[in-house]
Enzyme design. Structure first.
Site, short mmCIF file in Angstrom:
data_model
loop_
_atom_site.label_atom_id
_atom_site.label_comp_id
_atom_site.label_asym_id
_atom_site.label_seq_id
_atom_site.Cartn_x
_atom_site.Cartn_y
_atom_site.Cartn_z
N SER A 1 -38.25 56.04 -23.32
CA SER A 1 -38.15 54.59 -23.40
C SER A 1 -39.47 53.96 -23.85
CB SER A 1 -37.69 54.02 -22.05
OG SER A 1 -37.33 52.66 -22.17
N HIS A 2 -40.12 53.18 -22.98
CA HIS A 2 -41.34 52.46 -23.35
C HIS A 2 -42.59 53.13 -22.79
CE1 HIS A 2 -39.85 50.88 -19.54
NE2 HIS A 2 -41.12 50.73 -19.21
N THR B 1 -34.34 59.86 -11.18
CA THR B 1 -33.72 58.64 -11.69
C THR B 1 -33.00 58.89 -13.01
OG1 THR B 1 -35.50 57.39 -10.64
CG2 THR B 1 -34.15 56.22 -12.24
N LYS C 1 -32.40 61.70 -20.23
CA LYS C 1 -31.59 60.73 -19.49
C LYS C 1 -30.13 61.18 -19.52
CE LYS C 1 -31.11 55.66 -19.35
NZ LYS C 1 -31.44 54.42 -20.08
N ASP D 1 -36.99 52.67 -27.67
CA ASP D 1 -35.64 53.24 -27.75
C ASP D 1 -34.56 52.17 -27.78
OD1 ASP D 1 -36.02 52.56 -25.03
OD2 ASP D 1 -34.50 54.01 -24.40
N ASP E 1 -33.44 49.92 -25.77
CA ASP E 1 -32.55 49.54 -24.66
C ASP E 1 -33.03 48.26 -23.97
OD1 ASP E 1 -34.73 50.67 -23.33
OD2 ASP E 1 -33.51 51.86 -21.94
#
Length: 631
Positions: free
Chosen positions: A185-186, A85, A195, A342, A344
């Site tokens: 990220s989280h 992903t 990414k 992060d 987003d």
């Protein structure tokens, strides 16, 4: 690599180099390697120690080898972490199956070689590389840069921690060939990720991701300069962040102001970046816009990779906003906004009648959409404007778009789909003004082609000020939308599935039962069902779905009599089978009952029947705060 058996003692690595001590108990273990080879575990150990020059991760493998930890070594070395992903994500540890320096080097070499060989016309445009404040993120970013410099590809490297949205923004701003953001990220503190963005500023998608994955496999051995300290040179643009940030902030501010006729600041609020990088940008951006009435959660305002005050650094998780609520209550404030580490993702909580309401991603999504759609005059043709959401998000956005004569498009799950679909629509002459997904992600293509928690925060604050001038709180505005488009209630959660085979067994059982063929699901009548794994849709003339099929994942969507739709899918990144249930009713109570009944039917008709060992939470909150207690 060789599959030759050895008799123990000291052996040379398969590529030559440093001697590696191997013990006889590890020598004769043969199982298929991830590339189809038959390598002994000792060969895998040798390969790792030959390639890895990071003292910490080398020591991990050496310690496991010396203690004869066969099972753990197999887990660490037998299979590679999957490039899936939009890139990589996983636990930081030594071994091919984890996130570490060697894996970052291999991924970067594969991507660099892909750009040099397959995108040679734009290779000179360079790549943008950013990182968050997690453990090892800065080091991973520097190692990544080395690979591109080795291929004489310029690198726009951020020299300090940055929010994720600045990388896709930077790809567009610099017209770069690709972008990389080192972030998880989280995810929990022990994780990190890698990414990847394509030249269009969107996350990579198929078939490009598969081509890059193959290039990585073709370039596994570290290049001669892979481990060298990053040095100034003609291909390194180390002041990129300082160049880029003012342009990003200016773009965000202009877009935010374009959504309101008369800009005014919001009411006093509390902000938390949850120990992440949002606090390095959003407060400064707010100040530049004249928003100086916010209070920070002091214990969480500075980046901290250990996330010491939260169990999970995800604003969706229970308890993540406890300190924010405590701060707001002390200061008499009734609005909280939050980013994940992060920045987003974006979250909102509002105090309503002395009770804090944590808005879901669907709530915030339709509120932001309402604000943006209100900026389009009712008496004009807006059919060239488009808004997007995914198949697991609320159907309410489609109704709102139709009421304005605005084009609506549904996509597969994830921003890699929404961003690339947005780019395709632009080629057709559409202007995509907004896209969102239920997991607290909101995209504003005027700024960048990925979820952007910084832009979402500023646009939301502008919307709050507008609604307040109309005598509405945020929550009251949401209720007004429900009155207009129907009360949309959701229940999103998951069953725990620690083994991919268990997930496969569940979906095989569902497809092999009479449920779908008979168009009956417990007490519900099935009006339509779609299987994107098999590429089937019961509602179309040729039974082909209106979305791309994906045989590598498990995903079913059912439309039920009574205004219920739900999606059931296996997670690609977590040991879970997720469900997303939505009901639209005339009242909250009717909608709540429908989503609860649907969950109980999923549990009884599917999970308990085919995979009774799967566990789940016994307390399930619906989107309006109703708690479903499961016996």
């Amino acid at each position: 690599m060789s599959d030759k058996k050895h008799s123990g003692g000291v052996q040379r690595g398969p590529i030559g180099g440093q001697p590696v001590l191997v013990t006889s108990s590890l020598l004769d273990l043969h199982t298929p390697y991830s590339y189809g080879m038959m390598d002994t575990l000792s060969t895998l150990i040798q390969t790792w120690l030959q390639w890895d020059q990071d003292p910490t991760s080398r020591a991990e493998i050496e310690q496991l080898r010396d203690s004869n930890a066969v099972e753990e070594l197999e887990k660490r070395l037998r299979n590679r972490i999957e490039f899936g992903t939009a890139g990589l994500r996983g636990r930081m540890a030594a071994g091919f199956s984890c996130m570490n320096s060697l894996i970052v080097i291999q991924a970067s070499q594969g991507l660099a070689k892909f750009i040099r060989d397959q995108r040679s016309d734009i290779a000179s445009h360079g790549v943008v590389i950013g990182h968050d404040a997690r453990h090892n993120s800065k080091k991973f970013a520097a190692l990544a840069a080395n690979a591109f410099i080795a291929q004489k590809i310029p690198v726009f490297l951020f020299d300090q921690e940055a929010p994720t949205p600045l990388v896709p923004f930077g790809v567009s701003h610099f017209h770069a060939a690709a972008g990389i953001m080192v972030t998880a990220s989280h995810n929990p503190a022990q994780d990190n990720g890698y990414k990847v963005y394509s030249s269009n500023g969107a996350q990579i998608n198929r078939p490009e991701d598969g081509e890059i994955a193959q290039s990585i496999k073709d370039n596994l051995e570290p290049w001669p300069t892979a481990w060298e300290p990053l040095q100034p040179g003609e291909y390194l643009r180390s002041d990129s962040y300082q160049q880029l940030l003012p342009h990003y902030m200016d773009r965000v501010g202009k877009f935010m102001k374009s959504t309101v006729a008369n800009w005014e600041p919001p009411k006093p609020f509390v902000y938390t970046p949850l120990h992440g990088v949002g606090g390095l940008v959003l407060p400064e951006l707010c100040h530049s816009l004249g928003i100086d009435n916010h209070a920070s959660v002091e214990a969480q305002e500075i980046p901290d990779p250990d996330f010491p005050t939260v169990k999970f650094p995800n604003p969706e998780e229970s308890g993540a906003l406890d300190l924010s609520i405590e701060t707001a209550d002390k200061q008499g404030r009734t609005l909280i906004i939050a980013n994940d580490p992060d920045a987003d993702r974006f979250a909102v909580a509002e105090k309503v009648d002395d009770k804090w309401q944590l808005l879901t991603g669907n709530h915030v999504g339709v509120l932001l959409a309402s604000h943006i759609l209100d900026s389009y005059d009712a008496d004009k043709d807006w059919s060239h404007i488009s808004v997007l959401t995914t198949t697991v998000s609320s159907g309410m956005l489609a109704k709102m778009a139709a009421a304005k004569g605005i084009h609506f498009k549904e996509t597969l799950t994830g921003f890699k789909w929404m961003a690339n679909v947005a780019r395709d629509l632009e080629k057709e002459g559409k202007t995509v003004s907004f896209a969102y997904e239920e997991a607290l992600g909101y995209m504003f293509p005027s700024v960048c082609y990925d979820k952007d928690g910084i832009t979402a925060a500023t646009v939301f604050l502008a919307a709050e000020a507008k609604w307040r001038s109309q005598g509405l709180t945020v929550y009251a505005k949401l209720q007004k939308l429900f009155a207009e488009f129907g009360h949309h209630e959701t229940l999103n959660n998951y069953f725990r599935s620690p083994d991919p085979e268990l997930t496969s067994t569940l979906f095989q059982g569902i497809r092999g039962s009479n449920c779908l063929a008979d168009m009956k699901f417990g007490r519900f009548k099935i009006l339509r069902w779609r299987d994107l794994t098999k590429g089937y849709d019961s509602s179309t003339a040729d039974n082909k779905p209106d979305l791309p099929d994906d045989p590598t994942s498990q995903m079913l969507t059912l439309w039920l009599e009574g205004g219920v739709r739900f999606t059931f899918r296996g997670s690609g990144t977590e040991p879970k089978v997720k469900f997303y249930i939505e009901s639209c009713g005339d009242s909250r109570d009717d909608a709540v009952k429908a989503v609860c009944d649907t969950f109980l039917t999923i549990r009884e008709e599917w999970v308990e029947r085919f995979t009774p060992s799967m566990s789940y939470s016994k307390q399930l909150p619906t989107s309006s705060g109703h708690m479903l207690t499961v016996e």
